[in-house]
Design a protein around this motif. Structure first.
Motif, PDB file in Angstrom:
ATOM      1  N   VAL A   1       0.851  -1.180   0.000  1.00 26.43           N
ATOM      2  CA  VAL A   1       0.000   0.000   0.000  1.00 26.43           C
ATOM      3  C   VAL A   1       0.892   1.238   0.000  1.00 26.43           C
ATOM      4  O   VAL A   1       1.813   1.343   0.823  1.00 26.43           O
ATOM      5  N   GLU A   2       0.632   2.174  -0.911  1.00 31.96           N
ATOM      6  CA  GLU A   2       1.343   3.453  -0.940  1.00 31.96           C
ATOM      7  C   GLU A   2       0.338   4.561  -0.653  1.00 31.96           C
ATOM      8  O   GLU A   2      -0.770   4.556  -1.191  1.00 31.96           O
ATOM      9  N   PHE A   3       0.718   5.528   0.179  1.00 31.05           N
ATOM     10  CA  PHE A   3      -0.218   6.551   0.630  1.00 31.05           C
ATOM     11  C   PHE A   3       0.536   7.789   1.077  1.00 31.05           C
ATOM     12  O   PHE A   3       1.773   7.791   1.183  1.00 31.05           O
ATOM     13  N   ALA A   4      -0.222   8.835   1.347  1.00 28.75           N
ATOM     14  CA  ALA A   4       0.367  10.089   1.817  1.00 28.75           C
ATOM     15  C   ALA A   4      -0.575  10.722   2.829  1.00 28.75           C
ATOM     16  O   ALA A   4      -1.779  10.426   2.865  1.00 28.75           O
ATOM     17  N   ALA A   5      -0.014  11.619   3.654  1.00 26.74           N
ATOM     18  CA  ALA A   5      -0.796  12.246   4.723  1.00 26.74           C
ATOM     19  C   ALA A   5      -1.817  13.235   4.180  1.00 26.74           C
ATOM     20  O   ALA A   5      -2.849  13.470   4.809  1.00 26.74           O
ATOM     21  N   THR A   6      -1.550  13.821   3.013  1.00 31.30           N
ATOM     22  CA  THR A   6      -2.469  14.793   2.408  1.00 31.30           C
ATOM     23  C   THR A   6      -2.534  14.571   0.900  1.00 31.30           C
ATOM     24  O   THR A   6      -1.628  13.957   0.313  1.00 31.30           O
ATOM     25  N   LYS A   7      -3.576  15.086   0.273  1.00 31.74           N
ATOM     26  CA  LYS A   7      -3.687  14.992  -1.179  1.00 31.74           C
ATOM     27  C   LYS A   7      -2.561  15.749  -1.855  1.00 31.74           C
ATOM     28  O   LYS A   7      -2.024  15.322  -2.893  1.00 31.74           O
ATOM     29  N   GLU A   8      -2.193  16.883  -1.264  1.00 31.30           N
ATOM     30  CA  GLU A   8      -1.121  17.688  -1.836  1.00 31.30           C
ATOM     31  C   GLU A   8       0.202  16.918  -1.805  1.00 31.30           C
ATOM     32  O   GLU A   8       0.976  16.944  -2.774  1.00 31.30           O
ATOM     33  N   ALA A   9       0.455  16.234  -0.697  1.00 28.94           N
ATOM     34  CA  ALA A   9       1.677  15.448  -0.585  1.00 28.94           C
ATOM     35  C   ALA A   9       1.684  14.305  -1.596  1.00 28.94           C
ATOM     36  O   ALA A   9       2.708  14.001  -2.213  1.00 28.94           O
ATOM     37  N   HIS A  10       0.524  13.692  -1.780  1.00 34.34           N
ATOM     38  CA  HIS A  10       0.423  12.587  -2.735  1.00 34.34           C
ATOM     39  C   HIS A  10       0.707  13.077  -4.152  1.00 34.34           C
ATOM     40  O   HIS A  10       1.444  12.437  -4.921  1.00 34.34           O
TER      41      HIS A  10
ATOM     42  N   ALA B   1       2.503  15.559  -4.959  1.00 30.64           N
ATOM     43  CA  ALA B   1       3.909  15.952  -5.034  1.00 30.64           C
ATOM     44  C   ALA B   1       4.852  14.749  -4.990  1.00 30.64           C
ATOM     45  O   ALA B   1       6.072  14.919  -5.084  1.00 30.64           O
ATOM     46  N   GLY B   2       4.293  13.544  -4.819  1.00 26.28           N
ATOM     47  CA  GLY B   2       5.122  12.347  -4.758  1.00 26.28           C
ATOM     48  C   GLY B   2       5.690  12.047  -3.396  1.00 26.28           C
ATOM     49  O   GLY B   2       6.543  11.168  -3.258  1.00 26.28           O
ATOM     50  N   ASP B   3       5.227  12.770  -2.380  1.00 24.22           N
ATOM     51  CA  ASP B   3       5.689  12.540  -1.014  1.00 24.22           C
ATOM     52  C   ASP B   3       4.856  11.422  -0.399  1.00 24.22           C
ATOM     53  O   ASP B   3       3.988  11.637   0.438  1.00 24.22           O
ATOM     54  N   VAL B   4       5.124  10.203  -0.847  1.00 18.04           N
ATOM     55  CA  VAL B   4       4.346   9.044  -0.405  1.00 18.04           C
ATOM     56  C   VAL B   4       5.239   8.111   0.388  1.00 18.04           C
ATOM     57  O   VAL B   4       6.467   8.134   0.279  1.00 18.04           O
TER      58      VAL B   4
END
Length: 345
Positions: free
Chosen positions: A209-218, A220-223
């Motif tokens: 599972v790949e995820f991010a804390a915010t939609k903006e982070a996702h 931006a590739g900050d996953v």
């Protein structure tokens, strides 16, 4: 010299609560020795206004130091002592997500969440530089991950986490839980299930599972990634590349709630045999300079025996100061301890 007072978090586990202050005091001593350049002195239990606290002194804590201390496993609140007054110290934790990621999943044999965090913390303190702990990019492996308490704690810190679990029910339960949790929190994520094969032979089933804390982070590739593989831990070297993890952290089978698994895939009640076979496999997966933290039941394996197993695998065991005072009772059949070792390099 400034005195600080730490209020210990209440624990749902009453047995652990009895030793929480001692455990926290030793965790502070580890932080001081390994990531705070010895900045903390006089760690002791005290009572202020009729309330128990853990007190310590320092005259040189920086903002970075306080950010590190904010992640202590039993920290509820931190105060600077000003005469008879307590001044709250703002704590900036690494936590990226709601704490129900750690607490919501309940099952028989689950390791106490506060202890899991402590084990991860002291292993990271030995192996990682302070800025690395705070800066992210850390890769953690729990090679006997159960239903993912260690994986979830690593994810809370923003670290990538991988786990190996031989019990298919636990593997499926964790994969279902983490995906449901992400959906309930409306966090952008992707999930992929696949077979792990080596030389054309199946090793196990994988959920990633790949995820991010915010939609903006996702965007931006900050996953970050969490993955779990349904396989024998002795085959971890077939699942992951050599020298690919910063930390290997696990709660070894107790011989009570858990059963160990040998190469024959037969269930056994001999955790020492499992550790003898598995530790060299896990050590091969550590990066040079990486750390391994193991908790286990002293009733099944003597500390000296586990230290010898780690040393035989080429690891340098930390055997001084607070690391010799983490043993504590879990129940009548389990007296748990922890050991931390570092891979040279």
């Amino acid at each position: 010299m400034q005195q600080y007072a730490m209020l210990i978090s209440p624990s749902a586990n009453r047995v652990y609560a009895r030793t929480a202050a001692r455990m926290a005091a030793n965790e502070i001593r580890v932080f001081s020795a390994h990531v705070l350049d010895g900045a903390i002195e006089d760690v002791e239990e005290t009572v202020l206004g009729g309330v128990p606290y853990l007190a310590f002194r320092s005259d040189s804590l920086s903002g970075r130091d306080l950010r590190l201390l904010a992640n202590l496993s039993s920290l509820f609140a931190l105060f600077a002592v000003r005469g008879r007054m307590l001044e709250p110290v703002e704590v900036e934790r690494l936590d990226r997500y709601d704490d129900d990621l750690i607490t919501i999943l309940k099952y028989v044999g689950k390791t106490n969440e506060q202890f899991t965090k402590l084990l991860l913390n002291v292993t990271a303190a030995v192996a990682l530089a302070p800025d690395r702990i705070l800066g992210g990019g850390v890769k953690v492996l729990d090679p006997m991950c159960g239903r993912g308490t260690t994986l979830n704690q690593a994810a809370m810190y923003g670290w990538d986490a991988s786990g190996v679990e031989v019990d298919k029910r636990d593997f499926e339960a964790y994969g279902a839980f983490v995906q449901r949790w992400l959906k309930d929190k409306r966090l952008k994520h992707t999930a992929v299930s696949s077979r792990v094969k080596r030389e054309g032979r199946g090793v196990g089933q994988r959920t990633r599972v790949e995820f991010a804390a915010t939609k903006e982070a996702h965007r931006a590739g900050d996953v970050q990634a969490v993955e779990v593989v349904n396989a024998d831990t002795l085959r971890s070297g077939e699942v992951f590349k050599r020298a690919s993890f910063d930390l290997v952290v696990t709660d070894a089978p107790y011989g009570v709630q858990h059963a160990a698994v040998k190469e024959t895939r037969a269930l056994t009640r001999r955790p020492t045999e499992l550790l003898e076979a598995a530790v060299p496999v896990w050590a091969d997966l550590l990066k040079p300079g990486g750390g391994m933290g193991i908790s286990w039941n002293l009733h099944t394996t003597a500390r000296a025996d586990l230290v010898a197993i780690l040393a035989e695998a080429g690891l340098d065991v930390v055997e001084d100061g607070p690391f010799l005072d983490f043993a504590h009772r879990v129940d009548q059949a389990i007296n748990r301890d922890l050991v931390v070792a570092r891979k040279p390099g």
